[in-house]
Motif scaffolding. Sequence first.
Motif, PDB file in Angstrom:
ATOM      1  N   TYR A 101      -1.669  10.345 -17.280  1.00  0.00           N
ATOM      2  CA  TYR A 101      -1.419  11.003 -16.000  1.00  0.00           C
ATOM      3  C   TYR A 101       0.072  11.084 -15.691  1.00  0.00           C
ATOM      4  N   ILE A 102       0.543  12.290 -15.386  1.00  0.00           N
ATOM      5  CA  ILE A 102       1.933  12.453 -14.958  1.00  0.00           C
ATOM      6  C   ILE A 102       1.926  12.883 -13.488  1.00  0.00           C
ATOM      7  N   PRO A 103       2.424  12.004 -12.603  1.00  0.00           N
ATOM      8  CA  PRO A 103       2.391  12.332 -11.171  1.00  0.00           C
ATOM      9  C   PRO A 103       3.293  13.515 -10.837  1.00  0.00           C
ATOM     10  N   THR A 104       3.041  14.127  -9.699  1.00  0.00           N
ATOM     11  CA  THR A 104       3.917  15.222  -9.249  1.00  0.00           C
ATOM     12  C   THR A 104       5.213  14.629  -8.692  1.00  0.00           C
ATOM     13  N   GLN A 105       6.245  15.468  -8.567  1.00  0.00           N
ATOM     14  CA  GLN A 105       7.515  15.009  -7.997  1.00  0.00           C
ATOM     15  C   GLN A 105       7.312  14.504  -6.563  1.00  0.00           C
ATOM     16  N   GLU A 106       6.400  15.155  -5.832  1.00  0.00           N
ATOM     17  CA  GLU A 106       6.136  14.735  -4.442  1.00  0.00           C
ATOM     18  C   GLU A 106       5.550  13.315  -4.423  1.00  0.00           C
ATOM     19  N   GLU A 107       4.607  13.078  -5.344  1.00  0.00           N
ATOM     20  CA  GLU A 107       3.988  11.740  -5.400  1.00  0.00           C
ATOM     21  C   GLU A 107       5.032  10.683  -5.759  1.00  0.00           C
ATOM     22  N   ILE A 108       5.874  11.029  -6.727  1.00  0.00           N
ATOM     23  CA  ILE A 108       6.911  10.077  -7.154  1.00  0.00           C
ATOM     24  C   ILE A 108       7.868   9.810  -5.998  1.00  0.00           C
ATOM     25  N   HIS A 109       8.263  10.872  -5.318  1.00  0.00           N
ATOM     26  CA  HIS A 109       9.196  10.737  -4.202  1.00  0.00           C
ATOM     27  C   HIS A 109       8.593   9.832  -3.117  1.00  0.00           C
ATOM     28  N   ALA A 110       7.321  10.042  -2.811  1.00  0.00           N
ATOM     29  CA  ALA A 110       6.667   9.239  -1.760  1.00  0.00           C
ATOM     30  C   ALA A 110       6.613   7.767  -2.168  1.00  0.00           C
ATOM     31  N   ALA A 111       6.251   7.493  -3.422  1.00  0.00           N
ATOM     32  CA  ALA A 111       6.163   6.094  -3.872  1.00  0.00           C
ATOM     33  C   ALA A 111       7.549   5.448  -3.911  1.00  0.00           C
ATOM     34  N   LEU A 112       8.553   6.245  -4.299  1.00  0.00           N
ATOM     35  CA  LEU A 112       9.924   5.715  -4.384  1.00  0.00           C
ATOM     36  C   LEU A 112      10.410   5.184  -3.025  1.00  0.00           C
ATOM     37  N   GLN A 113       9.959   5.813  -1.950  1.00  0.00           N
ATOM     38  CA  GLN A 113      10.377   5.370  -0.609  1.00  0.00           C
ATOM     39  C   GLN A 113       9.935   3.931  -0.334  1.00  0.00           C
ATOM     40  N   LEU A 114       8.920   3.479  -1.081  1.00  0.00           N
ATOM     41  CA  LEU A 114       8.364   2.139  -0.828  1.00  0.00           C
ATOM     42  C   LEU A 114       9.027   1.067  -1.686  1.00  0.00           C
ATOM     43  N   VAL A 115       9.895   1.501  -2.599  1.00  0.00           N
ATOM     44  CA  VAL A 115      10.437   0.563  -3.590  1.00  0.00           C
ATOM     45  C   VAL A 115      11.867   0.167  -3.238  1.00  0.00           C
ATOM     46  N   CYS A 116      12.054  -1.119  -2.956  1.00  0.00           N
ATOM     47  CA  CYS A 116      13.414  -1.638  -2.748  1.00  0.00           C
ATOM     48  C   CYS A 116      13.362  -3.165  -2.681  1.00  0.00           C
ATOM     49  N   TYR A 117      14.015  -3.795  -3.631  1.00  0.00           N
ATOM     50  CA  TYR A 117      13.940  -5.266  -3.683  1.00  0.00           C
ATOM     51  C   TYR A 117      14.542  -5.916  -2.426  1.00  0.00           C
ATOM     52  N   LYS A 118      15.386  -5.163  -1.727  1.00  0.00           N
ATOM     53  CA  LYS A 118      15.994  -5.737  -0.515  1.00  0.00           C
ATOM     54  C   LYS A 118      14.974  -5.851   0.620  1.00  0.00           C
ATOM     55  N   ASP A 119      13.821  -5.211   0.465  1.00  0.00           N
ATOM     56  CA  ASP A 119      12.788  -5.279   1.506  1.00  0.00           C
ATOM     57  C   ASP A 119      11.844  -6.470   1.333  1.00  0.00           C
ATOM     58  N   LEU A 120      12.120  -7.293   0.331  1.00  0.00           N
ATOM     59  CA  LEU A 120      11.304  -8.509   0.145  1.00  0.00           C
ATOM     60  C   LEU A 120      12.008  -9.655   0.867  1.00  0.00           C
ATOM     61  N   PHE A 121      11.345 -10.213   1.876  1.00  0.00           N
ATOM     62  CA  PHE A 121      11.943 -11.311   2.655  1.00  0.00           C
ATOM     63  C   PHE A 121      11.408 -12.646   2.171  1.00  0.00           C
ATOM     64  N   LEU A 122      12.307 -13.588   1.971  1.00  0.00           N
ATOM     65  CA  LEU A 122      11.906 -14.929   1.549  1.00  0.00           C
ATOM     66  C   LEU A 122      12.397 -15.941   2.584  1.00  0.00           C
ATOM     67  N   ASP A 123      11.475 -16.726   3.119  1.00  0.00           N
ATOM     68  CA  ASP A 123      11.834 -17.804   4.042  1.00  0.00           C
ATOM     69  C   ASP A 123      11.621 -19.110   3.280  1.00  0.00           C
ATOM     70  N   GLU A 124      12.717 -19.597   2.713  1.00  0.00           N
ATOM     71  CA  GLU A 124      12.612 -20.776   1.848  1.00  0.00           C
ATOM     72  C   GLU A 124      12.274 -22.040   2.622  1.00  0.00           C
ATOM     73  N   THR A 125      12.726 -22.106   3.863  1.00  0.00           N
ATOM     74  CA  THR A 125      12.467 -23.318   4.660  1.00  0.00           C
ATOM     75  C   THR A 125      10.964 -23.494   4.890  1.00  0.00           C
ATOM     76  N   ASN A 126      10.315 -22.409   5.250  1.00  0.00           N
ATOM     77  CA  ASN A 126       8.880 -22.509   5.571  1.00  0.00           C
ATOM     78  C   ASN A 126       7.985 -22.069   4.412  1.00  0.00           C
ATOM     79  N   ILE A 127       8.603 -21.752   3.274  1.00  0.00           N
ATOM     80  CA  ILE A 127       7.901 -21.280   2.065  1.00  0.00           C
ATOM     81  C   ILE A 127       6.965 -20.110   2.401  1.00  0.00           C
ATOM     82  N   LYS A 128       7.587 -19.058   2.874  1.00  0.00           N
ATOM     83  CA  LYS A 128       6.842 -17.842   3.247  1.00  0.00           C
ATOM     84  C   LYS A 128       7.555 -16.617   2.689  1.00  0.00           C
ATOM     85  N   ALA A 129       6.795 -15.553   2.460  1.00  0.00           N
ATOM     86  CA  ALA A 129       7.404 -14.317   1.958  1.00  0.00           C
ATOM     87  C   ALA A 129       6.667 -13.118   2.538  1.00  0.00           C
ATOM     88  N   GLY A 130       7.364 -11.977   2.545  1.00  0.00           N
ATOM     89  CA  GLY A 130       6.715 -10.770   3.049  1.00  0.00           C
ATOM     90  C   GLY A 130       7.530  -9.523   2.739  1.00  0.00           C
TER      91      GLY A 130
END
Length: 324
Positions: free
Chosen positions: A110-139
């Motif tokens: 399966y090769i996704p369309t450019q629109e599908e790729i563009h939409a999924a790309l908006q969700l990808v960013c490692y900076k959006d992963l939050f880590l709370d080391e004190t309370n051992i939580k992530a989101g």
Amino acid sequence: MVDSKHYIEKQFFALGTINYIKIYDCYDEAILQLAVDRVNEIEQHMSVFLQGSDISNINSNAGNGLVSIHEDTMQLLKLGTSFSVLSDGAFDMTVRPLVELWGIGKKKNYIPTQEEIHAALQLVCYKDLFLDETNIKAGMRNPGQSVDLGGIAKGYAADEVKRILKENHVNNALINLGGNVLTMGKRPDETPWQIGIQNPLAPTGNNFGNLSLSEKTIVTSGSNERFFIKDGIRYHHIIDAKTGSPAQSSLLSVTVVCDCSVDADALTTALFVLGLEAGVNLLHRYNADAIFITNNLGLYLSEGLKDCFTIANVQKHSNGGNYE
Ligand code: AMP
Ligand code: MG
């Protein structure tokens, strides 16, 4: 079981792959079981597929704050994030929406369309992963975002197996978690371990070359693991988070050799996305060596491997050579 070759061995399925552990200097099956139990525990905490795992909980709660996770998941998310920073996002655990969209090995060519790729790309960013080391939580910051530890978990598990074996006074062993290899000590005849490096253009089991070494981990990321070819383009399971498509970096595979399997696992994935030149630059920041196999079976070998790598009987391409 102990066999005539004087080793005990356990083969088992975990982390979506076939694994084995061989111990050469003791016959205590209980040690093998301890190691297997730990790999299973890591899977329980970190699988993206198991309901109730830390990763599933983070993903299903995306956009709704942080969830409690186990200490080991926190450790790995932290480490993965540091590789994202150092590789400028070439290694990115938040690629899950793109992994799902492409469905390499699951959806049929399966090769996704450019629109599908563009939409999924908006969700990808490692900076959006939050880590709370004190309370051992992530989101994750936004709904629909998700993480995937597939590029790093086997390495972490291999290091954990080694730790458990060492704690139990095992010195000579071979650990192979789905191709993520870790060698301990030497073979019974005192010679170094021999590790075959797969020819990425040949069926499994055909080696491009052979590494002869002791006390090292050897990890490979390749476009030959799960892929299909359409119109001359090889679509595989390693995603470039900048383009949203399988990385087209003129490489067929990257093998990293170093002391720590989790570092090697993250690095191979990152180097594969970066390609040869940028990959070599990143490699120099680590105490690691690498074998790059380029699209036309060219070979680039880092300095530290020159004396322990033997090329098999495959055609060496004209642009092959050493980069150092
Ligand atoms: P590996 O075989 O270690 O290179 O890992 C590949 C797996 O990691 C894929 O099956 C995905 O689950 C995940 N993955 C794909 N692309 C990336 C990436 N750019 N960064 C981190 N993980 C990735
Ligand atoms: Mg990896």
